[in-house]
Design an enzyme around this catalytic site. Structure first.
Site, short mmCIF file in Angstrom:
data_model
loop_
_atom_site.label_atom_id
_atom_site.label_comp_id
_atom_site.label_asym_id
_atom_site.label_seq_id
_atom_site.Cartn_x
_atom_site.Cartn_y
_atom_site.Cartn_z
CB CYS A 60 13.83 36.46 1.73
SG CYS A 60 14.03 38.01 2.82
NE ARG B 74 17.15 31.10 1.03
CZ ARG B 74 17.84 31.60 -0.04
NH1 ARG B 74 18.39 30.12 -0.76
NH2 ARG B 74 17.64 32.81 -0.30
CD1 TRP C 275 18.35 37.69 7.88
CD2 TRP C 275 18.64 38.92 6.84
NE1 TRP C 275 19.22 37.77 8.90
CE2 TRP C 275 19.71 38.77 7.62
CE3 TRP C 275 18.37 40.03 5.82
CZ2 TRP C 275 20.69 40.00 8.10
CZ3 TRP C 275 19.66 41.53 6.03
CH2 TRP C 275 21.00 40.87 6.59
CG ASN D 169 13.42 35.75 -1.05
OD1 ASN D 169 12.41 36.02 -0.71
ND2 ASN D 169 13.55 34.79 -1.36
N GLY D 170 15.24 40.63 -1.93
CA GLY D 170 15.18 41.54 -2.54
C GLY D 170 15.23 42.60 -1.87
CD GLU E 134 35.87 30.17 8.81
OE1 GLU E 134 35.91 31.42 8.30
OE2 GLU E 134 34.99 29.33 9.05
CE LYS F 270 32.45 29.54 10.85
NZ LYS F 270 32.80 29.36 9.56
CD GLU G 214 29.29 32.69 11.03
OE1 GLU G 214 30.32 31.67 11.17
OE2 GLU G 214 28.80 32.82 10.65
CG HIS H 254 52.92 45.83 14.95
ND1 HIS H 254 53.99 47.06 15.76
CD2 HIS H 254 52.98 44.67 14.60
CE1 HIS H 254 54.88 46.32 14.70
NE2 HIS H 254 54.88 45.17 14.30
CE LYS I 263 25.88 27.97 4.41
NZ LYS I 263 26.51 27.43 5.38
O1 M6R Z 1 28.05 31.56 0.22
P1 M6R Z 1 28.96 32.41 0.68
O2 M6R Z 1 30.22 31.65 0.67
O3 M6R Z 1 29.49 32.89 -0.72
O4 M6R Z 1 28.62 33.35 1.59
C1 M6R Z 1 29.96 34.07 2.09
C2 M6R Z 1 30.10 34.42 4.26
O5 M6R Z 1 28.57 35.00 3.85
C3 M6R Z 1 29.92 33.25 4.89
O6 M6R Z 1 30.68 32.43 4.62
C4 M6R Z 1 30.02 33.58 5.93
O7 M6R Z 1 30.62 34.35 6.40
C5 M6R Z 1 29.74 32.55 6.71
N1 M6R Z 1 28.62 32.84 7.56
C6 M6R Z 1 30.44 32.01 7.41
O8 M6R Z 1 30.74 31.05 8.49
#
Ligand code: M6R
Length: 607
Positions: A2, A27, A73, A99-100, A480, A484, A487, A503, A602
Site C-alpha cells: 500500500c 510498490r 495491496w 497502510n499496515g 536468484e 527472477k 516473478e 537426490h 516492491k
Molecule cells: O527490500 P528488500 O530487499 O528487503 O526486499 C526483499 C524481497 O521482498 C525482494 O528481494 C523480493 O524478493 C523481490 N521481488 C525480488 O525480485
C-alpha cells in the site's frame, strides 16, 4: 504494498495525489482512491484497478487543495471498489487511508457493530475511522492518539476531519511515513518517490509519532503529547532517477544501469595500496573486526540470495564461519544471539517487515546488527547499529536487479577487509581488488552483446517448467535466476545446487523441462559438466551460461549464453546479469507486466 500520499497547499489536490500515486505504482497494488476536501465537504473517488482507471473517474471539476490518496495491496478483504481506501466513519466526517495491518480489528469491529456502527468494507482499516469518531471531541490529533492505543498491529495513517478540512493528521507505527516540506505546501507520503517532484526537504517519522500538517505549518508529536523537534533531511535522489530515461521498462533500465551502480558501490571503498577495502559505516574498530567469530546474514528474497553470496565469500575467503537466514524465520525461532557474532540485515528497501522485525529481535537480545540497504533514510538503516548503503539509486521495478549486484559488492569489500586482517595475502588481496574493479566493464560487454541471449529466451518461452542449476558461489545465483523468471514471467522455475539434482529433482527431467546450468571456469567446472551429462542422458534440454573460450561446452549442451572470462570469484556478477536478461526477454515475449508483476509488491511492509 500500500502507498499513501497526502497534500495541503495551493495546488489542485486531486492532481498532486494522482501524480503521487502514479509514482507509487511500482510498490505493487490492486486498487486506488483519493479524497479531496473542498469548502467543508469531502469528495471521494476509489476503485479497483490501476491509477489510469482511477483517473478516468476522477471528475475534472474535483476542486479542493487538501486531500489524501492511497494505493491498496489487498490483505483483508478482496480486491473490490468498496475495499479500496479512503474509508469513512458513519457520519462521513472522518476519512482516512491506512497502510499496515490491524491485528485486533475483528474484536473492535464486533464491538462497534454492537454499538450500532455500519461497515461498508471488509477491511481491517475501516475500524480505525469508526474508532476515531467514537473518541473525537473536537481535536483530531487527540482522538487519533487515543485510537492508536487501542490498536494492535502496524499502521501508517493519514486522516482528515470535516471540522478542520484543511488539515491532515498522520501517524506511524511499523509502516513508513514521511513528511515533505514545500513552499507553502506540505506533503505526507509512505515513500519519498511520491513527493520528489515537489520537494526534497523531508522529515522521516519514527514509530509512535504523529504529524499534523496544513499548507503552511507542520508539527510532530510523540504518543505522550510531547512536541518533537525533528531534523529536516535532504533527499539525495533526482527526479530523473525515478523516471524511465528512454527505456520502455524500469527493469530494463535498472539491468542496464548495473555497470554504474556497481561502480558507485565500489568507489572510495577499495584501497589498492593496502590491497584491502574500507567501509566507514560499519562503525567498528579494527580490534572489534578482528574479534568477530561468526557472521550471520538475515534477509528476504533477492537480498537473501545476495546474503548467500556474502556468506560463501566470508567463510571461504575471510575464513569466518558465516551463514544466511530467512528473516521471516528468525524472529519466531527464538534465535541464539552471541556477543562475538556480527549480524547483517540486507534489504534494498530498508522497509521489509520480516527483515525489520528480525533485526529488532536480534537487537533486543543484545546482537550488534548492521544494515546493508539502498533506500537512504528508510527504517532499517535508521534503527540498525551501523551499516553500509549500496548506492544503487532508486530501484523501481518490482523484480530486484541492480540492488543484488550492489549488495554483493558490499560483501566483496567486507570480505576483502576481514580476509586481509586474517589470512589473505597482499597479492591475493590485490587480485581481488582488480577483479572487482574490472566487473563493470565486463557487464557492459554482456549488455552490449545480448542479441543472442534474447533469441534463446524467445526460443524457450514456450516451456512451462525450468531448473536453474549452479554450484559453490554460483548456487545462490541459480536460486536468484529462478526467482527472477518466476516473478516476472510466471513460469515455474526451481533453483538447485547442480550436485543436488541426483537426490531428487532429476526425476523432473524430460524433454519438456529445460535446465539452465551455470558453468564458470572455476574449480567446480568439471563437476558441473558431469551434472550436465546426467541431465542430457535423460533427454533434458540444457542451456549453459559459460565462459568464452570453453570449447567443450558447445558440443554438450543445446544452447550457450557466453560471458567474458574473469577472476574466478567474480562469476556471480557475470552469471546473474544474463539470468536477469533471460527472465526479462521471456516475460516480454509472454507479454507480462514486467515492472509490476501480478500479486507482487516492491516493498513488503507486512509480515
Ligand atoms: O527490500 P528488500 O530487499 O528487503 O526486499 C526483499 C524481497 O521482498 C525482494 O528481494 C523480493 O524478493 C523481490 N521481488 C525480488 O525480485
Amino acid at each position: 504494498m500500500c502507498g499513501i500520499v497526502g497534500y495541503c497547499g495551493p495546488k489542485k489536490a486531486s492532481e498532486v495525489l494522482l501524480e503521487g500515486l502514479k509514482r507509487l505504482e511500482y510498490r505493487g497494488y490492486d486498487s486506488a482512491g483519493i479524497c479531496v476536501s473542498h469548502k467543508g465537504s469531502f469528495e471521494t473517488v476509489k476503485r479497483k484497478g490501476k491509477i489510469k482507471d482511477l483517473r478516468e473517474i476522477v471528475p475534472s471539476n474535483m476542486v479542493g487543495n487538501t486531500g489524501i490518496g492511497h494505493t491498496r495491496w489487498a490483505t483483508h478483504g478482496e480486491v473490490t471498489d468498496e475495499n479500496a481506501h479512503p474509508h469513512y466513519d458513519d457520519s462521513e466526517k472522518i476519512v482516512l487511508v491506512h497502510n499496515g495491518i490491524i491485528e485486533n480489528y475483528q474484536v473492535i469491529k464486533k464491538r462497534l457493530i454492537a454499538e450500532g456502527h455500519t461497515f461498508l468494507s471488509d477491511t481491517d482499516s475501516e475500524v480505525i475511522s469508526h474508532l476515531v469518531a467514537t473518541l473525537y471531541k473536537g481535536n483530531l490529533e487527540v482522538a487519533l492518539r487515543e485510537t492508536v492505543f487501542l490498536l494492535k498491529g502496524t499502521y501508517g495513517l493519514a486522516v482528515m476531519h470535516k471540522d478542520n478540512p484543511d488539515k491532515i493528521v498522520g501517524v506511524r507505527n511499523g509502516s513508513p511515513l514521511v513528511l515533505g516540506i514545500g513552499e507553502n505546501e506540505m506533503f505526507l507520503a509512505s515513500d519519498v518517490t511520491a513527493i520528489l517532484a515537489h520537494t526534497k526537504q523531508v522529515i522521516y517519522l519514527e514509530d509512535k509519532e504523529i504529524v499534523v500538517i496544513t499548507a503552511d505549518s507542520y508539527k510532530t508529536f510523540d504518543f505522550h503529547e510531547q512536541e518533537l523537534q525533528k531534523k529536516i533531511e535532504n533527499i539525495g535522489w533526482d527526479l530523473d532517477q525515478i523516471e524511465k530515461d528512454g527505456y520502455e521498462f524500469f527493469m530494463e533500465k535498472e539491468i542496464n544501469e548495473q555497470p554504474e551502480s556497481i561502480l558507485r558501490a565500489i568507489i572510495g571503498r577499495t584501497d589498492v595500496d593496502g590491497a584491502t577495502g574500507h567501509l566507514g559505516g560499519l562503525n567498528m574498530t579494527p580490534a572489534e573486526l578482528l574479534n568477530i567469530k561468526r557472521i550471520q546474514i538475515v534477509a528476504a528474497g533477492t537480498s537473501y540470495y545476495a546474503g548467500m553470496v556474502g556468506a560463501y565469500l566470508l567463510e571461504s575467503i575471510a575464513r569466518i564461519p558465516a551463514s544466511t537466514e530467512l528473516s521471516s524465520e528468525v524472529r519466531y525461532k527464538n534465535p541464539v544471539v552471541q556477543p562475538d557474532t556480527l549480524y547483517f540485515v540486507v534489504s534494498q528497501s530498508g522497509e521489509t517487515a520480516d527483515t525489520l522485525y528480525a533485526m529488532r529481535e536480534l537487537q533486543r537480545k543484545g546482537g550488534r546488527v548492521l544494515g546493508i540497504c539502498n533506500v537512504v533514510g528508510s527504517t532499517i538503516p535508521r534503527e540498525s547499529d551501523g551499516g553500509v548503503y549500496i548506492h544503487s539509486g532508486p530501484e523501481i521495478a518490482v523484480a530486484s536487479t541492480k540492488a543484488f549486484t550492489s549488495q554483493i559488492t558490499v560483501f566483496y569489500i567486507l570480505t576483502l577487509i576481514l580476509a586481509r586482517m586474517r589470512h589473505l595475502s597482499y597479492e591475493a588481496g590485490l587480485r581481488l581488488v582488480s577483479g572487482l574493479e574490472s566487473v563493470p566493464e565486463k557487464i557492459k560487454e554482456i549488455l552490449a552483446d545480448s542479441g543472442e541471449l534474447k533469441k534463446i529466451a524467445v526460443k524457450y518461452s514456450k516451456y512451462e517448467n525450468f531448473l536453474f542449476l549452479g554450484r559453490g558461489l554460483n548456487y545462490s545465483v541459480a536460486l536468484e535466476g529462478a526467482l527472477k523468471l518466476k516473478e516476472i514471467s510466471y513460469i515455474h522455475a526451481e533453483g538447485y545446487s547442480s550436485a543436488e539434482i541426483k537426490h531428487g529433482p532429476i526425476a523432473l527431467i524430460n524433454e519438456n523441462t529445460p535446465s539452465l546450468f551455470l558453468v564458470p571456469d572455476d574449480d567446480l567446472r568439471d563437476k558441473v559438466i558431469n551434472n550436465i551429462k546426467e541431465v542430457k542422458a535423460r533427454k533434458g534440454k540444457v542451456i549453459a551460461v559459460a565462459v568464452k573460450g570453453d570449447d567443450e561446452i558447445e558440443s554438450i549442451v543445446d544452447d550457450v549464453i557466453w560471458i567474458p572470462k574473469a577472476h574466478s570469484l567474480m562469476y556471480p556478477y557475470l552469471m546473474v546479469v544474463p539470468l536477469q536478461l533471460f527472465a526479462f526477454y521471456m516475460a516480454l515475449e509472454l507479454d507480462r507486466d514486467v515492472d509490476q508483476p501480478r500479486n507482487l509488491a516492491k516493498s513488503v511492509t507486512v509480515e
